[in-house]
Design a protein around this motif. Structure first.
Motif, mmCIF file in Angstrom:
data_model
loop_
_atom_site.group_PDB
_atom_site.id
_atom_site.type_symbol
_atom_site.label_atom_id
_atom_site.label_comp_id
_atom_site.label_asym_id
_atom_site.label_seq_id
_atom_site.Cartn_x
_atom_site.Cartn_y
_atom_site.Cartn_z
ATOM 1 N N VAL A 97 6.930 -12.615 -2.543
ATOM 2 C CA VAL A 97 8.364 -12.867 -2.641
ATOM 3 C C VAL A 97 9.197 -11.813 -1.927
ATOM 4 C CG1 VAL A 97 8.203 -14.217 -4.753
ATOM 5 C CG2 VAL A 97 8.526 -11.758 -4.911
ATOM 6 N N LYS A 98 8.562 -10.665 -1.585
ATOM 7 C CA LYS A 98 9.278 -9.617 -0.857
ATOM 8 C C LYS A 98 8.261 -8.798 -0.071
ATOM 9 C CE LYS A 98 12.292 -5.605 -1.429
ATOM 10 N NZ LYS A 98 12.839 -4.642 -2.378
ATOM 11 N N GLY A 99 8.570 -8.534 1.191
ATOM 12 C CA GLY A 99 7.685 -7.714 2.013
ATOM 13 C C GLY A 99 6.447 -8.476 2.446
ATOM 14 N N SER A 100 5.293 -7.781 2.443
ATOM 15 C CA SER A 100 4.044 -8.412 2.843
ATOM 16 C C SER A 100 2.859 -7.679 2.223
ATOM 17 C CB SER A 100 3.915 -8.447 4.365
ATOM 18 O OG SER A 100 3.963 -7.144 4.898
ATOM 19 N N PHE A 101 1.756 -8.406 2.104
ATOM 20 C CA PHE A 101 0.534 -7.897 1.492
ATOM 21 C C PHE A 101 -0.682 -8.327 2.300
ATOM 22 C CE2 PHE A 101 3.285 -7.818 -2.186
ATOM 23 C CZ PHE A 101 2.825 -6.763 -2.948
ATOM 24 N N THR A 102 -1.700 -7.494 2.302
ATOM 25 C CA THR A 102 -3.038 -7.902 2.685
ATOM 26 C C THR A 102 -3.762 -8.256 1.394
ATOM 27 O OG1 THR A 102 -3.162 -6.507 4.645
ATOM 28 C CG2 THR A 102 -5.254 -7.142 3.638
ATOM 29 N N VAL A 103 -4.376 -9.435 1.363
ATOM 30 C CA VAL A 103 -5.141 -9.882 0.206
ATOM 31 C C VAL A 103 -6.560 -10.164 0.694
ATOM 32 C CG1 VAL A 103 -5.367 -11.603 -1.621
ATOM 33 C CG2 VAL A 103 -3.090 -10.940 -0.818
ATOM 34 N N LYS A 104 -7.531 -9.612 -0.019
ATOM 35 C CA LYS A 104 -8.931 -9.830 0.330
ATOM 36 C C LYS A 104 -9.653 -10.428 -0.869
ATOM 37 C CE LYS A 104 -8.902 -6.012 3.604
ATOM 38 N NZ LYS A 104 -9.582 -4.797 4.079
ATOM 39 N N LEU A 105 -10.602 -11.328 -0.579
ATOM 40 C CA LEU A 105 -11.351 -12.028 -1.609
ATOM 41 C C LEU A 105 -12.835 -12.009 -1.286
ATOM 42 C CD1 LEU A 105 -9.207 -15.308 -1.643
ATOM 43 C CD2 LEU A 105 -8.846 -13.289 -3.049
ATOM 44 N N VAL A 106 -13.654 -11.982 -2.312
ATOM 45 C CA VAL A 106 -15.095 -12.178 -2.165
ATOM 46 C C VAL A 106 -15.560 -13.135 -3.257
ATOM 47 C CG1 VAL A 106 -15.627 -9.976 -1.043
ATOM 48 C CG2 VAL A 106 -15.647 -10.107 -3.522
ATOM 49 N N GLU A 107 -16.483 -14.015 -2.898
ATOM 50 C CA GLU A 107 -17.080 -14.896 -3.887
ATOM 51 C C GLU A 107 -18.276 -14.163 -4.488
ATOM 52 O OE1 GLU A 107 -18.400 -19.548 -4.393
ATOM 53 O OE2 GLU A 107 -18.326 -18.685 -2.381
ATOM 54 N N ILE A 108 -18.226 -13.935 -5.786
ATOM 55 C CA ILE A 108 -19.240 -13.132 -6.463
ATOM 56 C C ILE A 108 -20.520 -13.941 -6.647
ATOM 57 C CG2 ILE A 108 -19.788 -11.821 -8.545
ATOM 58 C CD1 ILE A 108 -17.597 -10.551 -6.781
ATOM 59 N N ASP A 109 -21.645 -13.370 -6.210
ATOM 60 C CA ASP A 109 -22.936 -14.043 -6.330
ATOM 61 C C ASP A 109 -23.655 -13.699 -7.632
ATOM 62 O OD1 ASP A 109 -23.446 -11.410 -5.619
ATOM 63 O OD2 ASP A 109 -24.939 -11.907 -4.101
ATOM 64 N N ASN A 110 -23.364 -12.530 -8.196
ATOM 65 C CA ASN A 110 -23.993 -12.100 -9.442
ATOM 66 C C ASN A 110 -23.022 -11.141 -10.121
ATOM 67 O OD1 ASN A 110 -25.407 -10.449 -11.343
ATOM 68 N ND2 ASN A 110 -27.340 -11.010 -10.389
ATOM 69 N N TRP A 111 -22.454 -11.523 -11.239
ATOM 70 C CA TRP A 111 -21.395 -10.741 -11.873
ATOM 71 C C TRP A 111 -21.888 -9.406 -12.405
ATOM 72 C CZ3 TRP A 111 -16.438 -11.655 -11.141
ATOM 73 C CH2 TRP A 111 -16.072 -12.903 -10.687
ATOM 74 N N GLU A 112 -23.142 -9.291 -12.753
ATOM 75 C CA GLU A 112 -23.671 -8.019 -13.273
ATOM 76 C C GLU A 112 -24.062 -7.069 -12.157
ATOM 77 O OE1 GLU A 112 -26.691 -8.707 -16.188
ATOM 78 O OE2 GLU A 112 -25.431 -10.130 -17.289
ATOM 79 N N SER A 113 -24.509 -7.609 -11.017
ATOM 80 C CA SER A 113 -24.926 -6.778 -9.898
ATOM 81 C C SER A 113 -24.694 -7.531 -8.587
ATOM 82 C CB SER A 113 -26.404 -6.409 -10.047
ATOM 83 O OG SER A 113 -26.803 -5.595 -8.975
ATOM 84 N N PRO A 114 -23.420 -7.624 -8.154
ATOM 85 C CA PRO A 114 -23.129 -8.394 -6.944
ATOM 86 C C PRO A 114 -23.668 -7.707 -5.687
ATOM 87 C CG PRO A 114 -21.147 -7.329 -7.752
ATOM 88 C CD PRO A 114 -22.222 -7.062 -8.763
ATOM 89 N N SER A 115 -24.004 -8.517 -4.694
ATOM 90 C CA SER A 115 -24.484 -8.005 -3.414
ATOM 91 C C SER A 115 -23.415 -7.141 -2.756
ATOM 92 C CB SER A 115 -24.828 -9.161 -2.476
ATOM 93 O OG SER A 115 -25.824 -9.969 -3.037
ATOM 94 N N ASP A 116 -23.856 -6.173 -1.987
ATOM 95 C CA ASP A 116 -22.928 -5.292 -1.261
ATOM 96 C C ASP A 116 -22.400 -5.926 0.016
ATOM 97 O OD1 ASP A 116 -23.097 -3.244 -3.127
ATOM 98 O OD2 ASP A 116 -24.796 -2.300 -2.102
ATOM 99 N N ASN A 117 -23.046 -6.982 0.497
ATOM 100 C CA ASN A 117 -22.673 -7.560 1.798
ATOM 101 C C ASN A 117 -22.066 -8.962 1.670
ATOM 102 O OD1 ASN A 117 -24.996 -8.789 0.976
ATOM 103 N ND2 ASN A 117 -26.065 -8.632 2.933
ATOM 104 N N LEU A 118 -21.249 -9.177 0.656
ATOM 105 C CA LEU A 118 -20.586 -10.470 0.489
ATOM 106 C C LEU A 118 -19.538 -10.672 1.582
ATOM 107 C CD1 LEU A 118 -20.057 -10.488 -3.384
ATOM 108 C CD2 LEU A 118 -21.847 -11.656 -2.067
ATOM 109 N N LYS A 119 -19.335 -11.942 1.955
ATOM 110 C CA LYS A 119 -18.314 -12.274 2.947
ATOM 111 C C LYS A 119 -16.935 -11.959 2.378
ATOM 112 C CE LYS A 119 -16.217 -15.990 5.559
ATOM 113 N NZ LYS A 119 -16.192 -17.407 5.883
#
Length: 142
Positions: A59-81
């Motif tokens: 609603v004001k200014g600008s943001f960078t937003v980044k998302l990753v799809e989690i493959d394992n919630w207890e120990s997610p991979s380090d190389n997620l897209k």
């Protein structure tokens, strides 16, 4: 489901400006809140949800937003897209973040403000906020 941008529009004439999101179905929304970043050094990352979905609108200014799809919630991979988006108040776009994703965001301008919508009420669900180190999948820079 995958993240996607919901495009809005605007109409400008001598009376002023009308901004709209005619294709945005708000029926699942139960809560709305705002976050303002006083400077561009603050990073809010990474926070994920297994049940809750969210929608972000700048609603004001600008943001960078980044998302990753989690493959394992207890120990997610380090190389997620990493999906990366730039949201700006100058453009009518709502970013849909489905459950199963972790998000992070950073203001690109001082006093930038983000509106966040959720399909669950405050404290309606328990233990659905999972946090990870802010540099796990990407460097945020200055």
């Amino acid at each position: 489901m995958k993240p996607n941008l919901i495009e809005g529009g605007k109409h400008v004439d001598e009376r002023g400006k009308l901004e709209f999101f005619n294709d945005f179905d708000m029926s699942p929304i139960k809560r709305v809140y705002f976050t303002t970043h006083f400077d561009t050094d603050v990073v809010r990352a990474w926070q994920g949800h297994t049940i809750e979905s969210r929608w972000f609108y700048c609603v004001k200014g600008s943001f960078t937003v980044k998302l990753v799809e989690i493959d394992n919630w207890e120990s997610p991979s380090d190389n997620l897209k990493v999906y990366e988006y730039k949201l700006t108040a100058d453009k009518q776009q709502i970013l849909y973040i489905p459950k199963g994703f972790a998000n992070g965001f950073k203001a690109l301008e001082k006093d930038a403000k983000l509106m966040i919508l959720s399909n669950y009420g405050f404290n309606e669900i328990e233990n659905d906020q999972i946090r990870f180190d802010q540099n796990k999948w990407t460097q945020w820079g200055n």
